[in-house]
Motif scaffolding. Structure first.
Motif, PDB file in Angstrom:
ATOM      1  N   ILE A  54       0.801  -1.225   0.000  1.00 24.59           N
ATOM      2  CA  ILE A  54       0.000   0.000   0.000  1.00 24.59           C
ATOM      3  C   ILE A  54       0.835   1.277   0.000  1.00 24.59           C
ATOM      4  O   ILE A  54       0.292   2.362  -0.174  1.00 24.59           O
ATOM      5  CB  ILE A  54      -0.967   0.028   1.202  1.00 24.59           C
ATOM      6  CG1 ILE A  54      -0.201   0.141   2.528  1.00 24.59           C
ATOM      7  CG2 ILE A  54      -1.869  -1.197   1.203  1.00 24.59           C
ATOM      8  CD1 ILE A  54      -1.099   0.324   3.745  1.00 24.59           C
ATOM      9  N   HIS A 369      -2.256   0.910  -5.883  1.00 21.25           N
ATOM     10  CA  HIS A 369      -3.515   0.327  -5.428  1.00 21.25           C
ATOM     11  C   HIS A 369      -4.339  -0.290  -6.558  1.00 21.25           C
ATOM     12  O   HIS A 369      -5.472  -0.706  -6.329  1.00 21.25           O
ATOM     13  CB  HIS A 369      -4.347   1.389  -4.707  1.00 21.25           C
ATOM     14  CG  HIS A 369      -3.625   2.052  -3.579  1.00 21.25           C
ATOM     15  ND1 HIS A 369      -3.194   1.349  -2.472  1.00 21.25           N
ATOM     16  CD2 HIS A 369      -3.219   3.336  -3.406  1.00 21.25           C
ATOM     17  CE1 HIS A 369      -2.570   2.186  -1.645  1.00 21.25           C
ATOM     18  NE2 HIS A 369      -2.561   3.374  -2.191  1.00 21.25           N
ATOM     19  N   ARG A 427      -8.186  -2.843   0.454  1.00 24.73           N
ATOM     20  CA  ARG A 427      -8.823  -1.933   1.408  1.00 24.73           C
ATOM     21  C   ARG A 427      -8.523  -2.348   2.840  1.00 24.73           C
ATOM     22  O   ARG A 427      -8.259  -1.512   3.712  1.00 24.73           O
ATOM     23  CB  ARG A 427     -10.339  -1.913   1.190  1.00 24.73           C
ATOM     24  CG  ARG A 427     -10.788  -1.260  -0.097  1.00 24.73           C
ATOM     25  CD  ARG A 427     -12.281  -0.974  -0.072  1.00 24.73           C
ATOM     26  NE  ARG A 427     -13.077  -2.172   0.149  1.00 24.73           N
ATOM     27  CZ  ARG A 427     -13.537  -2.962  -0.807  1.00 24.73           C
ATOM     28  NH1 ARG A 427     -13.250  -2.684  -2.083  1.00 24.73           N
ATOM     29  NH2 ARG A 427     -14.267  -4.027  -0.532  1.00 24.73           N
ATOM     30  N   LYS A 430      -5.071  -1.355   3.995  1.00 20.57           N
ATOM     31  CA  LYS A 430      -5.010   0.074   4.307  1.00 20.57           C
ATOM     32  C   LYS A 430      -5.571   0.344   5.705  1.00 20.57           C
ATOM     33  O   LYS A 430      -5.080   1.216   6.428  1.00 20.57           O
ATOM     34  CB  LYS A 430      -5.804   0.878   3.280  1.00 20.57           C
ATOM     35  CG  LYS A 430      -5.209   0.927   1.893  1.00 20.57           C
ATOM     36  CD  LYS A 430      -6.104   1.772   1.000  1.00 20.57           C
ATOM     37  CE  LYS A 430      -5.693   1.746  -0.441  1.00 20.57           C
ATOM     38  NZ  LYS A 430      -6.586   2.560  -1.294  1.00 20.57           N
TER      39      LYS A 430
END
Length: 460
Positions: A54, A369, A427, A430
């Protein structure tokens, strides 16, 4: 039998029930040596930081230290079959034109005009010369400068070398590879054991029957790693458990650049019980996407034969017809199992005589990403016959599923299931407060192997 008795110690891990090597013992023909190999040296159990997936800073290290140094697959030779045919390959900030020259050589030119820097080609195609769309500076197919309008205004360039800069190119198995490093090792040595292990499968004689591409909302490594282990099948692809030995899979690493997984097919998952051979046949034909038939309609299994033997014999007959090749010495494993090799960093290809699947995950521009996922399927045609034209690349919009592409067959819904996970992995990393991911010691050893090799570049 209790659980402890039902487990077998593997090289670097534990297997539940029948191993791939046990299945090879059931073969009635000579087993190729490469299938008997087991190579999984311990690689530690340390967590990996989510920053590897990330962080823009980590992505930039890959951009600066890894991608310019590695061999990377760009296209098939058949995609650039005739002089002037070319493929535009973009990798982060770099762009290359891979072309077939008049002498039928394959060369890779930096896709940048030496006048004002505009990309000479915006897309793949066929041309007789490389002419800049901005001002018209022109190079021939061998990269030699042919001139520019208003040549009188460029006398100061007369003594300069205006040939297009090149990258290293090489081929293997009908694939074209490039390397930006002029001092790189030869592709053959970079590939290690792969040429030997694929010697029974002349991929250069196969043709590209399917090519699909789609942007995925995850880091390129998140995508690639999804195809480096089979045990996510239990939760993600439950419909294929009846014919997939997910936990029976064997994982191997060979040197720095090559790894493989071997997942037995036409045997049920160790997580299921009392699955009949008839159920295995029914589901593998409908749901696999790699078998001789895509339906069990009219199929009647003779008594006294296993589903594994039946599927292998069915595939053998179809593959022989497709290629005109005698496959009487082919093992059941080669005819039906999922034997997938990875070449660092992002090229993955299946062993086999027909229907070989190829995966590639590329960074999507400068974005850590998202990535670009290519899937190809290589097919056979009769020896001595005319090679079919390669499939055009079908680019799927992000809002459409893989299952919308009919050519993928039963593979489409499987890719859709993976696609449901991968953006959520990105996601979730993150959002992670733990800040790391923890890998299985054996079943995710190929992922750890990828990162160990990556470290060799970014820490140098």
């Amino acid at each position: 039998m209790n659980k402890a008795e039902d487990e077998k110690q593997g090289d670097g891990g534990r297997f539940k029930g029948t191993t791939f090597q046990d299945l090879l013992d059931q073969e009635t023909v000579e087993v190729p040596e490469f299938l008997r190999l087991q190579s999984n040296p311990p690689m530690g159990d340390e967590d990996l930081s989510v920053d590897r997936y990330i962080s823009q800073d980590f992505f930039d290290l890959e951009k600066d230290r890894m991608w310019p140094k590695v061999w990377q697959m760009v296209c098939r030779e058949e995609d650039i079959a005739e002089p002037g045919d070319h493929h535009v390959y973009n990798i982060i900030d770099n762009s290359v034109i891979i072309t077939r020259t008049p002498s039928h050589a394959i060369r890779g030119f930096i896709n940048s005009c030496l006048h004002r820097g505009r990309c000479l080609r915006d897309e793949s195609g066929t041309v007789t010369e490389f002419r800049c769309p901005f001002h018209g500076a022109t190079w021939d197919l061998d990269g030699q400068f042919q001139g520019i309008p208003c040549q009188w205004d460029f006398d100061h360039l007369a003594d300069r070398d205006m040939a297009l800069p090149e990258v290293k190119t090489a081929t293997w198995g009908g694939f074209v590879f490039i390397n930006f490093d002029p001092d790189c090792e030869p592709l053959e040595s970079y590939m290690g054991v792969m040429p030997e292990h694929f010697s029974r499968y002349p991929l250069e004689k196969y043709f590209k029957g399917v090519h699909v591409q789609r942007v995925m909302q995850c880091n390129w490594k998140v995508g690639a790693e999804a195809f480096m282990e089979s045990w996510h099948t239990l939760e993600t692809h439950q419909q294929i458990l009846t014919f997939t030995g997910d936990e029976n899979s064997q994982y191997d690493t060979f040197g720095d650049n090559v790894s493989r997984s071997v997942t037995p097919m036409a045997v049920h998952s160790p997580h299921l019980e009392n699955i009949s051979d008839e159920a295995i046949i029914r589901d593998i034909l409908k749901l696999s996407g790699r078998m001789a038939l895509d339906s069990d309609e009219g199929v009647e299994m003779p008594e006294g034969i296993s589903a594994r033997r039946y599927v292998a014999d069915m595939n053998r007959e179809m593959f022989e017809e497709a290629s005109g090749e005698d496959l009487s010495d082919a093992t059941m494993a080669e005819l039906e199992d999922a034997i997938l090799y990875s070449l660092f960093p992002n090229f993955q290809v299946w062993v086999g005589y027909n229907g070989n699947i190829v995966y590639r995950f590329l960074p999507n521009g400068d974005d850590p990403h998202s990535c670009i996922f290519d899937v190809m399927i290589l097919l056979r045609y009769p020896e001595g016959g005319e090679r079919p034209d390669p499939a055009e690349c079908v680019v799927i919009p992000e809002d459409q599923p893989f299952s919308s592409v009919a050519e993928l067959g039963a593979l489409g819904p499987v890719f859709d299931q993976d696609d449901a996970n991968l953006p959520a992995v990105q996601r979730g990393m993150k959002a992670s407060k733990k800040g790391t991911v923890s890998l299985a010691s054996y079943q995710e050893s190929r992922i750890r192997h990828l990162h160990a090799t990556l470290d060799n570049y970014i820490k140098s």
